[in-house]
Every structure is written in C-alpha cells, then in structure tokens.
Design a protein around this motif. Structure first.
Motif, PDB file in Angstrom:
ATOM      1  N   THR A   1       0.662  -1.030   0.279  1.00 29.88           N
ATOM      2  CA  THR A   1       0.016  -0.073   0.206  1.00 29.88           C
ATOM      3  C   THR A   1       1.371   1.592   0.334  1.00 29.88           C
ATOM      4  OG1 THR A   1      -1.938  -0.884   1.297  1.00 29.88           O
ATOM      5  CG2 THR A   1      -1.874   1.564   1.092  1.00 29.88           C
ATOM      6  N   ILE A   2       1.781   1.746   0.740  1.00 28.31           N
ATOM      7  CA  ILE A   2       2.525   2.294   1.313  1.00 28.31           C
ATOM      8  C   ILE A   2       3.339   2.895  -0.282  1.00 28.31           C
ATOM      9  CG2 ILE A   2       4.885   3.395   2.059  1.00 28.31           C
ATOM     10  CD1 ILE A   2       3.973   1.731   4.654  1.00 28.31           C
ATOM     11  N   ALA A   3       4.029   1.372  -1.318  1.00 28.50           N
ATOM     12  CA  ALA A   3       4.378   1.331  -2.559  1.00 28.50           C
ATOM     13  C   ALA A   3       4.114   2.257  -2.946  1.00 28.50           C
ATOM     14  CB  ALA A   3       4.824   0.586  -2.601  1.00 28.50           C
ATOM     15  N   ASN A   4       2.471   1.428  -3.773  1.00 27.76           N
ATOM     16  CA  ASN A   4       1.978   2.389  -4.219  1.00 27.76           C
ATOM     17  C   ASN A   4       1.254   3.265  -4.243  1.00 27.76           C
ATOM     18  OD1 ASN A   4       1.543  -0.109  -6.033  1.00 27.76           O
ATOM     19  ND2 ASN A   4      -0.290  -0.734  -4.540  1.00 27.76           N
ATOM     20  N   TYR A   5       0.968   4.160  -2.696  1.00 29.24           N
ATOM     21  CA  TYR A   5       0.473   6.109  -2.811  1.00 29.24           C
ATOM     22  C   TYR A   5       1.932   6.281  -3.518  1.00 29.24           C
ATOM     23  CZ  TYR A   5      -0.446   9.612   0.061  1.00 29.24           C
ATOM     24  OH  TYR A   5      -0.242  10.863   0.893  1.00 29.24           O
ATOM     25  N   ILE A   6       3.664   5.782  -2.811  1.00 27.75           N
ATOM     26  CA  ILE A   6       4.565   6.826  -3.441  1.00 27.75           C
ATOM     27  C   ILE A   6       4.469   6.820  -4.410  1.00 27.75           C
ATOM     28  CG2 ILE A   6       7.069   6.939  -3.032  1.00 27.75           C
ATOM     29  CD1 ILE A   6       6.893   5.774  -0.321  1.00 27.75           C
ATOM     30  N   ASN A   7       4.289   5.802  -5.503  1.00 26.07           N
ATOM     31  CA  ASN A   7       4.529   6.087  -6.508  1.00 26.07           C
ATOM     32  C   ASN A   7       2.961   6.420  -7.526  1.00 26.07           C
ATOM     33  OD1 ASN A   7       6.207   3.823  -6.442  1.00 26.07           O
ATOM     34  ND2 ASN A   7       4.806   2.133  -7.226  1.00 26.07           N
ATOM     35  N   LYS A   8       1.922   6.693  -6.782  1.00 24.13           N
ATOM     36  CA  LYS A   8       1.087   7.573  -7.395  1.00 24.13           C
ATOM     37  C   LYS A   8       1.297   8.817  -7.384  1.00 24.13           C
ATOM     38  CE  LYS A   8      -4.273   7.545  -7.250  1.00 24.13           C
ATOM     39  NZ  LYS A   8      -4.511   7.569  -6.277  1.00 24.13           N
ATOM     40  N   LYS A   9       1.978   9.122  -5.698  1.00 21.09           N
ATOM     41  CA  LYS A   9       1.882  10.879  -5.739  1.00 21.09           C
ATOM     42  C   LYS A   9       3.281  11.255  -5.826  1.00 21.09           C
ATOM     43  CE  LYS A   9       1.556  13.792  -1.121  1.00 21.09           C
ATOM     44  NZ  LYS A   9       1.582  13.838  -0.153  1.00 21.09           N
ATOM     45  N   PHE A  10       4.396  10.498  -6.293  1.00 21.84           N
ATOM     46  CA  PHE A  10       5.364  11.003  -6.592  1.00 21.84           C
ATOM     47  C   PHE A  10       6.180  10.476  -8.063  1.00 21.84           C
ATOM     48  CE2 PHE A  10       5.898  11.188  -2.169  1.00 21.84           C
ATOM     49  CZ  PHE A  10       5.977  12.282  -1.961  1.00 21.84           C
ATOM     50  N   GLY A  11       5.180   9.591  -8.469  1.00 24.24           N
ATOM     51  CA  GLY A  11       5.720   9.536 -10.196  1.00 24.24           C
ATOM     52  C   GLY A  11       7.179   8.351 -10.056  1.00 24.24           C
ATOM     53  N   THR A  12       7.049   7.162  -8.942  1.00 24.37           N
ATOM     54  CA  THR A  12       8.388   6.934  -8.814  1.00 24.37           C
ATOM     55  C   THR A  12       7.820   5.333  -9.453  1.00 24.37           C
ATOM     56  OG1 THR A  12       8.018   6.327  -6.334  1.00 24.37           O
ATOM     57  CG2 THR A  12       9.820   7.675  -7.071  1.00 24.37           C
ATOM     58  N   ASP A  13       8.642   4.266  -8.822  1.00 25.45           N
ATOM     59  CA  ASP A  13       8.102   2.890  -9.753  1.00 25.45           C
ATOM     60  C   ASP A  13       9.028   1.431  -8.508  1.00 25.45           C
ATOM     61  OD1 ASP A  13      10.758   3.263 -10.486  1.00 25.45           O
ATOM     62  OD2 ASP A  13      10.224   2.029 -12.289  1.00 25.45           O
ATOM     63  N   ILE A  14       8.710   2.237  -7.139  1.00 22.27           N
ATOM     64  CA  ILE A  14       8.921   1.312  -6.253  1.00 22.27           C
ATOM     65  C   ILE A  14       8.029   0.704  -6.187  1.00 22.27           C
ATOM     66  CG2 ILE A  14      10.804   2.813  -5.240  1.00 22.27           C
ATOM     67  CD1 ILE A  14       8.940   3.256  -3.170  1.00 22.27           C
ATOM     68  N   THR A  15       8.543  -0.640  -4.921  1.00 18.13           N
ATOM     69  CA  THR A  15       7.187  -2.130  -5.114  1.00 18.13           C
ATOM     70  C   THR A  15       7.735  -2.295  -3.458  1.00 18.13           C
ATOM     71  OG1 THR A  15       9.234  -3.888  -4.793  1.00 18.13           O
ATOM     72  CG2 THR A  15       8.167  -3.149  -7.573  1.00 18.13           C
ATOM     73  N   LYS A  16       6.900  -2.726  -3.064  1.00 25.66           N
ATOM     74  CA  LYS A  16       7.014  -2.933  -0.983  1.00 25.66           C
ATOM     75  C   LYS A  16       8.409  -4.243  -1.055  1.00 25.66           C
ATOM     76  CE  LYS A  16       4.938  -8.005  -1.324  1.00 25.66           C
ATOM     77  NZ  LYS A  16       6.271  -8.512  -2.444  1.00 25.66           N
ATOM     78  N   ASP A  17       9.563  -4.555  -2.468  1.00 27.01           N
ATOM     79  CA  ASP A  17      10.977  -5.033  -1.145  1.00 27.01           C
ATOM     80  C   ASP A  17      11.446  -3.444  -1.545  1.00 27.01           C
ATOM     81  OD1 ASP A  17       9.326  -7.244  -1.425  1.00 27.01           O
ATOM     82  OD2 ASP A  17       9.654  -7.573  -3.512  1.00 27.01           O
ATOM     83  N   ASN A  18      11.422  -2.388  -1.613  1.00 30.03           N
ATOM     84  CA  ASN A  18      11.889  -1.701  -1.308  1.00 30.03           C
ATOM     85  C   ASN A  18      11.725  -0.825  -0.272  1.00 30.03           C
ATOM     86  OD1 ASN A  18      11.928  -0.857  -4.858  1.00 30.03           O
ATOM     87  ND2 ASN A  18      13.520  -0.904  -4.258  1.00 30.03           N
ATOM     88  N   ILE A  19      10.534  -0.903   0.312  1.00 32.62           N
ATOM     89  CA  ILE A  19       9.452  -0.482   1.836  1.00 32.62           C
ATOM     90  C   ILE A  19      10.229  -1.644   2.693  1.00 32.62           C
ATOM     91  CG2 ILE A  19       7.832   0.478   3.053  1.00 32.62           C
ATOM     92  CD1 ILE A  19       7.671   1.669   0.333  1.00 32.62           C
ATOM     93  N   TYR A  20      10.899  -1.156   4.207  1.00 33.52           N
ATOM     94  CA  TYR A  20      11.220  -1.076   5.287  1.00 33.52           C
ATOM     95  C   TYR A  20      10.544  -0.404   6.173  1.00 33.52           C
ATOM     96  CZ  TYR A  20      14.395  -3.578   9.042  1.00 33.52           C
ATOM     97  OH  TYR A  20      14.224  -4.365  10.243  1.00 33.52           O
ATOM     98  N   MET A  21       9.232  -1.392   7.561  1.00 30.80           N
ATOM     99  CA  MET A  21       9.070   0.185   8.365  1.00 30.80           C
ATOM    100  C   MET A  21       9.957  -0.164   9.479  1.00 30.80           C
ATOM    101  SD  MET A  21       6.203  -0.122   6.516  1.00 30.80           S
ATOM    102  CE  MET A  21       5.114   0.476   7.994  1.00 30.80           C
TER     103      MET A  21
END
Ligand code: PLP
Length: 394
Positions: A82-102
């Motif tokens: 959810t966080i990765a999709n949110y960031i991609n939509k907001k900032f035009g990036t193409d990260i996935t959940k495997d770039n996020i560490y809580m």
C-alpha cells in the motif's frame, strides 16, 4: 564496568530535554498558564479521527492474534505494498514493497540506514543547523560527523562549502527538509545542485555516496510549497520517513525506509537495511500501527493550526525587531539571538518565563529555536513577554 559513552549519554540529557524539564518544574511553581514553553517538538494537534476509527475497528474486528503478533521483520507485506503504491502515485516513482522497510519512526530509520552503510572512520556530512541526535547516531555507527555550515540567513545549502567538504572518505550526506530547527525547505534548485555535486564526486572517488533524506516533516508545509522527492533526483537515496508529526503519532513509533530501486546494488542495500534492523534488535515495527497507517495513508493531522501559529509568531516577532528565518515548513521558528551568546539570551528569556532552545547543539551558535507546536492562545499570551525581551536589548 559500564560503557563510558553510554553512561554519559544516559546522564547528560539533551539541551531540549533539559529546558523541557525546567519548564515542567516552573509550571508546578507558578502555574502552567504562566509559563510560555516553546522548547519541544511534540505535535500539539491530535491525530485525525481516521486514526481513532482505524484503531477501534482493527481491535474490535481484526484477528486478535495477527493484530498484536509479529509481522515479518521488514513489515507486513500488504502494508508495504500500500505504501509503495501510494508513493508511486504521488511522486511518479516505480518502487515496490521490496523497497520499503517498516520502522519505529525516523530515529530508527536513521540508525538502521547508518548502521547499514557506514564503516569505521568513514564520514557523514550534515548541514547546519541539524537535528542534534544525528551526531549520536552517526558516531554510534563508527563513522565521523562532518558539519557543513548552511548559507547564513537562508540556511539553504552552501554549495562551495559542501563541495569542499566531500572527500574520498565521504560515504553519506544527511538532508532534512523541511528542517528542524530552521523550518527551511530546500528548493528544487538547491537539490539539483547538491545532487550534481554528489554525482561528480562519486565519479571522482569511484564509490557511491549515499543520500539519507530525513523526512518526518514532509507533510508540514504551508503556502503550496513543494518538497521535491529525493529519489527522483538522486539514485543512491534512502528516504527515512515517519508518521510522528504528519499523523501526530510520536509516541506510537511508526515510519519506514525507502531504499531507492535505482540504487547501486539495490537488493544488497535492502538486505543491509534488514541486517542492521536485526542487529539493532528492532524485530519489527509496531504491528497495530502498521495496520493503522495503511488505512490512514492519505490523511494528516490538522496542520492548518501550525500555519496560523507560524504566521502569528513570524509576523509579530519580526515586527518587534527579531531577525527570523522564514519557515516554509515544520513547526519551528529560527531566531537570531540578540546577543552573541544564545545560551545567555535564553537565560534572559527565562526571566519573562519564555522557554527557548539555544541552537548551539544544532551547529549554529547565536540562534535560538522556538517550537510553535503549541496552542495559538499560548503564542498570543506570550507576545508581551517577547516584546519585553526585545526591548531589554534596546
Ligand atoms: N529527525 C528530525 C529532524 C526530528 O526532528 C525528529 C524528531 O523530532 C526525528 C528525526 C525523530 O522522529 P521520530 O519520532 O519519527 O523518531
């Protein structure tokens, strides 16, 4: 018998905490309404309703074992997605959940990243003024802190001084925008120039120089100010994010790290983050609050109150003759002390029951920080005290 540095850190409170404790004592002596405490950066507005609703719903209707159980070390997969999709939509990036560490907030994000990348005697650059805990976090990772003075007056990055400070030992640079304590937001022009220098130096020294962007105040900006998303400007970037200020949840300890997907050896970089989190004993970020932020991903606390406070304080203080850096974001006003010694100035402010923080430990002697995450009424009541303080220097 005990590690000397740790005993020292445990005994010597930060200057901010010291003043905060003094304030608590003074409030007991003369009544809380008579003390104008501008010392600490604790959000003064409650978390939004959506947070309360999410907590109640998860606790009442969620699986009670999963709600409070361990998640995977890097965080719940669905939450990270959810966080990765949110960031991609907001900032035009193409990260996935495997770039996020809580993580347990920005402080944890920073210590994890520093432990993942810094080795003994390597250098980490910070720009003054900076959050004083950086020095502790950097030294603990074995590395050396290199302070680069910000541009006098604007506290944007001084490119000449920055370029001169980078050398073959430079492994990382920490940027914090919106900034604690100056409230300054780095312009896109500043970011582009800084990143150009970093790329040039990477080439010159033949190794990566990592950008660590500390972003607990990202959402706290006023007047339609844009805060550039660093991974769109520089590949070797770690984003250290936190919900402490945006959702007014500092005590719940929740945030995340983004390891840019464009980073050199991005998979190993992510593994190093997981390894550092493990070594530091974080296990996993709070499970309930991972689920809460997933539901409140696009929400913030009511930050309009901070803008009201910013405008009132900045306009009133400059009218009284104080020299202030114009804060585009965060909830701090950075004020030039009316004498060379900011500590002496803060002692004088105490005579008016004004609690301000001298900025010596932020790397900028001669300035004080005024935290305006307070009730607007406190600012209104404190204005005559600020006026008396200014007049005492005339
Ligand atoms: N970085 C900066 C610049 C801060 O001002 C703070 C807290 O005030 C932190 C990091 C730590 O924030 P957290 O509560 O998310 O650990």
């Amino acid at each position: 018998m005990f590690v000397e540095d740790m005993v020292h850190l445990g005994k010597v409170r930060s200057e901010i905490r010291e003043i905060f404790e003094y304030g608590n004592k003074r409030k007991q002596e003369i009544g809380a309404e008579n003390v104008f405490d501008f010392s600490i950066g604790n959000p003064s507005v409650p978390a939004p309703e959506s947070v309360k609703k999410a907590i109640i719903d998860i606790v009442e209707n969620g699986d009670p074992v999963a709600t409070h159980g361990y998640t995977s070390a890097q965080g719940d997969a669905h939450v990270r997605d959810t966080i990765a999709n949110y960031i991609n939509k907001k900032f035009g990036t193409d990260i996935t959940k495997d770039n996020i560490y809580m993580t347990c907030g920005a402080a944890a994000s920073l210590t994890i990243v520093l432990n993942a990348i810094m080795e003994k005697d390597e250098e980490c650059i910070v720009f003054t003024p900076f959050f004083p805990e950086y020095t502790i976090f950097i030294k603990e990772s074995g590395a050396k802190v290199v302070q680069v003075p910000g541009e006098e007056g604007t506290f944007q990055i001084d490119m000449e001084k920055f370029e001169a400070a980078v050398n073959e030992k430079t492994k990382a640079v920490i940027v914090n925008s919106p900034n604690n304590p100056s409230g300054v937001v780095y312009s896109e022009e500043t970011i582009v120039k800084m990143c150009d220098i970093l790329r040039k130096k990477e080439k010159e020294y033949g190794h990566p120089i990592f950008l660590i962007t500390d972003e607990p105040y990202r959402e706290l900006v006023y007047d339609d100010i844009d805060v550039p998303y660093m991974i769109n400007y520089y590949d070797n970037t770690f984003v250290c994010y936190s919900y402490s200020k945006a959702l007014s949840l500092p005590g719940e300890r929740i945030g995340y790290i983004v390891v840019s997907n464009k980073m050199v050896d991005s998979k190993d970089a992510y593994a190093a983050v997981c390894g550092a989190g493990r070594v530091l004993g974080y296990v996993c970020a709070p499970s309930l609050f991972q689920k809460v932020i997933e539901r409140c991903i696009d929400d913030t606390a009511d930050i309009s109150i901070y803008k009201t406070n910013r405008d009132l304080l900045y306009n009133s203080l400059t009218e009284m003759g104080f020299e202030c850096v114009y804060p585009d974001g965060a909830f701090y006003l950075f004020v030039k002390a009316m004498e060379d010694d900011a500590k002496a100035f803060c002692e004088k402010a105490k005579e008016q029951e004004l609690l301000l923080v001298p900025a010596d430990s932020f790397g900028t002697p001669g300035y004080v920080r005024v935290s305006y995450c307070v009730q607007t009424e406190q600012i209104e009541k404190a204005l005559p005290a600020f006026k008396k303080l200014a007049d005492s220097y005339k």
